[in-house]
Scaffold this active site. Sequence first.
Site, short mmCIF file in Angstrom:
data_model
loop_
_atom_site.label_atom_id
_atom_site.label_comp_id
_atom_site.label_asym_id
_atom_site.label_seq_id
_atom_site.Cartn_x
_atom_site.Cartn_y
_atom_site.Cartn_z
N ARG A 163 0.81 -1.35 0.02
CA ARG A 163 0.05 -0.17 0.05
C ARG A 163 0.70 1.05 0.10
NH1 ARG A 163 -3.10 -3.70 -0.59
NH2 ARG A 163 -5.38 -3.73 0.01
N SER A 237 -10.72 -0.47 3.20
CA SER A 237 -9.97 -0.40 4.43
C SER A 237 -9.57 1.10 4.63
CB SER A 237 -8.65 -1.27 4.13
OG SER A 237 -8.91 -2.62 3.73
N GLU A 333 -5.09 4.40 5.80
CA GLU A 333 -4.65 4.07 4.10
C GLU A 333 -5.25 5.02 3.20
OE1 GLU A 333 -6.66 2.21 1.29
OE2 GLU A 333 -5.96 0.12 1.84
P1 FAD Z 1 -8.54 8.83 -5.66
O1 FAD Z 1 -9.22 8.31 -4.38
O2 FAD Z 1 -9.14 9.79 -6.44
O3 FAD Z 1 -7.24 9.54 -5.38
C1 FAD Z 1 -6.23 8.71 -4.35
C2 FAD Z 1 -5.23 9.42 -4.09
O4 FAD Z 1 -4.26 9.44 -5.25
C3 FAD Z 1 -5.15 11.00 -3.85
O5 FAD Z 1 -4.44 11.46 -2.98
C4 FAD Z 1 -5.33 11.71 -5.08
O6 FAD Z 1 -4.92 12.85 -5.08
C5 FAD Z 1 -4.09 10.76 -5.88
N1 FAD Z 1 -4.43 10.71 -7.29
C6 FAD Z 1 -5.32 10.05 -7.97
N2 FAD Z 1 -5.29 10.08 -9.25
C7 FAD Z 1 -3.81 10.40 -9.34
C8 FAD Z 1 -2.96 10.64 -10.66
N3 FAD Z 1 -3.52 10.00 -11.70
N4 FAD Z 1 -1.88 10.90 -10.51
C9 FAD Z 1 -1.57 11.19 -9.24
N5 FAD Z 1 -2.14 11.15 -8.17
C10 FAD Z 1 -3.35 10.66 -8.08
N6 FAD Z 1 -7.60 -0.71 -2.69
C11 FAD Z 1 -6.81 -1.77 -2.76
O7 FAD Z 1 -5.45 -1.56 -2.97
N7 FAD Z 1 -7.35 -2.99 -2.70
C12 FAD Z 1 -8.44 -3.05 -2.43
O8 FAD Z 1 -8.89 -4.42 -2.36
C13 FAD Z 1 -9.35 -2.05 -2.17
N8 FAD Z 1 -10.75 -2.03 -2.22
C14 FAD Z 1 -11.52 -1.26 -1.91
C15 FAD Z 1 -12.86 -1.37 -1.73
C16 FAD Z 1 -13.50 -0.27 -1.61
C17 FAD Z 1 -15.31 -0.51 -1.48
C18 FAD Z 1 -13.42 1.08 -1.70
C19 FAD Z 1 -14.23 2.26 -1.63
C20 FAD Z 1 -11.93 1.30 -1.98
C21 FAD Z 1 -11.08 0.15 -2.20
N9 FAD Z 1 -9.87 0.33 -2.17
C22 FAD Z 1 -8.87 -0.62 -2.33
C23 FAD Z 1 -9.17 1.79 -2.37
C24 FAD Z 1 -9.12 2.53 -3.78
O9 FAD Z 1 -10.13 1.85 -4.63
C25 FAD Z 1 -7.66 2.50 -4.42
O10 FAD Z 1 -6.84 2.96 -3.66
C26 FAD Z 1 -7.98 3.18 -5.92
O11 FAD Z 1 -6.82 2.76 -6.62
C27 FAD Z 1 -8.14 4.59 -5.52
O12 FAD Z 1 -8.34 5.09 -6.83
P2 FAD Z 1 -9.17 6.58 -7.07
O13 FAD Z 1 -9.22 6.93 -8.50
O14 FAD Z 1 -10.45 6.44 -6.54
O15 FAD Z 1 -8.22 7.44 -6.36
N1 EPU Z 2 -11.36 -9.79 10.43
C1 EPU Z 2 -12.03 -9.47 11.55
N2 EPU Z 2 -13.47 -8.56 11.72
C2 EPU Z 2 -13.94 -8.02 10.59
C3 EPU Z 2 -13.25 -8.08 9.29
C4 EPU Z 2 -11.81 -9.02 9.23
O1 EPU Z 2 -11.94 -9.94 12.50
O2 EPU Z 2 -14.59 -7.27 10.53
C5 EPU Z 2 -10.11 -10.41 10.28
C6 EPU Z 2 -10.70 -11.88 9.93
O3 EPU Z 2 -9.92 -12.74 10.70
C7 EPU Z 2 -10.21 -12.10 8.44
C8 EPU Z 2 -9.22 -11.10 8.63
O4 EPU Z 2 -9.43 -9.95 9.61
O5 EPU Z 2 -9.83 -13.14 8.36
C9 EPU Z 2 -8.64 -10.40 7.19
O6 EPU Z 2 -9.90 -10.00 6.65
P1 EPU Z 2 -9.98 -9.82 4.99
O7 EPU Z 2 -9.64 -10.93 4.39
O8 EPU Z 2 -11.37 -8.95 4.81
O9 EPU Z 2 -8.69 -8.66 4.76
P2 EPU Z 2 -8.18 -7.48 5.34
O10 EPU Z 2 -6.71 -7.71 5.82
O11 EPU Z 2 -8.96 -6.80 6.16
C10 EPU Z 2 -7.03 -6.46 3.18
C11 EPU Z 2 -6.75 -5.35 2.42
C12 EPU Z 2 -8.27 -5.19 1.38
C13 EPU Z 2 -8.42 -6.36 0.46
C14 EPU Z 2 -8.29 -7.61 1.39
C15 EPU Z 2 -8.38 -9.01 0.40
C16 EPU Z 2 -5.51 -4.01 3.69
C17 EPU Z 2 -5.47 -2.64 4.60
N3 EPU Z 2 -6.67 -4.40 3.10
O12 EPU Z 2 -8.20 -6.41 3.83
O13 EPU Z 2 -7.93 -3.94 0.72
O14 EPU Z 2 -9.33 -6.42 -0.40
O15 EPU Z 2 -7.11 -7.76 2.20
O16 EPU Z 2 -6.72 -8.96 -0.17
O17 EPU Z 2 -4.67 -4.31 3.36
C18 EPU Z 2 -8.62 -1.76 0.70
O18 EPU Z 2 -7.29 -1.42 0.62
O19 EPU Z 2 -9.28 -0.70 0.62
C19 EPU Z 2 -8.91 -3.09 0.67
C20 EPU Z 2 -10.46 -3.25 0.85
#
Ligand code: FAD
Ligand code: EPU
Length: 344
Positions: A163, A237, A333
């Site tokens: 991240r 997250s 994050e």
């Molecule tokens: P924004 O939120 O618009 O911007 C994020 C940051 O990047 C800001 O600082 C912005 O200024 C900067 N930025 C944006 N675009 C650019 C650019 N082109 N050049 C330079 N800077 C820029 N992330 C994960 O890694 N794994 C996950 O599983 C995951 N699951 C998610 C689930 C949900 C429901 C949500 C809401 C978010 C999740 N995220 C996850 C976080 C998010 O989706 C990612 O970080 C995504 O890449 C953000 O993209 P954005 O276009 O929305 O960025």
């Molecule tokens: N857990 C709990 N309670 C909860 C949720 C999770 O106890 O309410 C515990 C459980 O033990 C579970 C563990 O946490 O097994 C891990 O949960 P999960 O598999 O949902 O993954 P995470 O570590 O919480 C990370 C990333 C996610 C990504 C998933 C799958 C980070 C900060 N988050 O979540 O990314 O989708 O793994 O790879 O690394 C994001 O970055 O926005 C994001 C959603």
Amino acid sequence: MSATGIDGARSLKALNTLGVDARAAGMIELVQPEQLADTAFDPRTDLVLGEGSNVLIADDVPGTVLLNRLRGRRVVEGDGDHALIEAAGGEPWHGLVRWSLDQGLCGLENLSLIPGLAGAAPMQNIGAYGVELADHLVDLDAWDWRDRQFRRFTADECRFGYRDSHFKTGEPDRYLVTAIRLRLSRRLTPRLDYPGLAAALADASVDQPTARDVSDAVIRVRRAKLPDPATIGNAGSFFRNPVVDAGLADDLRTRFDGLPVYPAGDGRAKLSAGWMIEHCGWKGHRDGDAGISEKHALVLVNHGAASGRELVELAWRVRDSVAETFGVVLENEPRIVEFPRQHD
Ligand code: FAD
Ligand code: EPU
């Protein structure tokens, strides 16, 4: 300038997935890279946004929000077992993943359904289900606001981590990512280590999965686990999973039965922030419209009208209670957007 310049204060509510009703003094849509040469950007007052899925906008934006709307994707080289694809920074990430699968290219399936745009993906090296962007990114193009020229970064120069990237913590706000290039394969190497993914395929009676099967399974797992921003405002997250010394992790595991600990290499271990937050009793907690998801304890949610400041306040209360209980300080994050500008 051919940009769509919009004067007057504009609500950002529909432009961030937390649904925070902050305002911006101005807004510009970036639709051609050439606009950048004529665009002013001051990180102290202005903000670049993709889809707004990884920001918590705590304050009104005193300057201009620059919306990345650069579109276009193509296969650059497609011979042999591998292919190089290129996507403009404003391409929706999930659409790019599904398009790559349509081209018969494998590699991005585990990253299905991550919100956001391609240009933001390198910012925090998006990752899920055992795969991260760094596994496929070859290089990217970025506009350098300081030297006012385009620059190409190799994957090494991006300094990707968990991240993290050079763009997030090395030199935040110096570059705008305009295009990324990814190396994909024509053969699937399924990555099904994440518990739940193999089970989701088994549930669908798939024993020889295609990349599309894996993508579909990831989508089902994500829909079951994570709240949908279309239903309830959130930014995924809210905290990173903390990476600590393995010795400390062992100690914590002894004291807190069931705490998930994952090896992180170099004598380090990753702890589950979601588990720690749930253990502290925050899951489903609500302060007015600011809350912690009842579906996933790591997700800060906006039930409707929470302000950015209310959400930040709740997030810090959660952080402090985890620090008190576990002695580990969680780091946010998503970027917390504050003016005057402070770096994460
Ligand atoms: P924004 O939120 O618009 O911007 C994020 C940051 O990047 C800001 O600082 C912005 O200024 C900067 N930025 C944006 N675009 C650019 C650019 N082109 N050049 C330079 N800077 C820029 N992330 C994960 O890694 N794994 C996950 O599983 C995951 N699951 C998610 C689930 C949900 C429901 C949500 C809401 C978010 C999740 N995220 C996850 C976080 C998010 O989706 C990612 O970080 C995504 O890449 C953000 O993209 P954005 O276009 O929305 O960025
Ligand atoms: N857990 C709990 N309670 C909860 C949720 C999770 O106890 O309410 C515990 C459980 O033990 C579970 C563990 O946490 O097994 C891990 O949960 P999960 O598999 O949902 O993954 P995470 O570590 O919480 C990370 C990333 C996610 C990504 C998933 C799958 C980070 C900060 N988050 O979540 O990314 O989708 O793994 O790879 O690394 C994001 O970055 O926005 C994001 C959603």
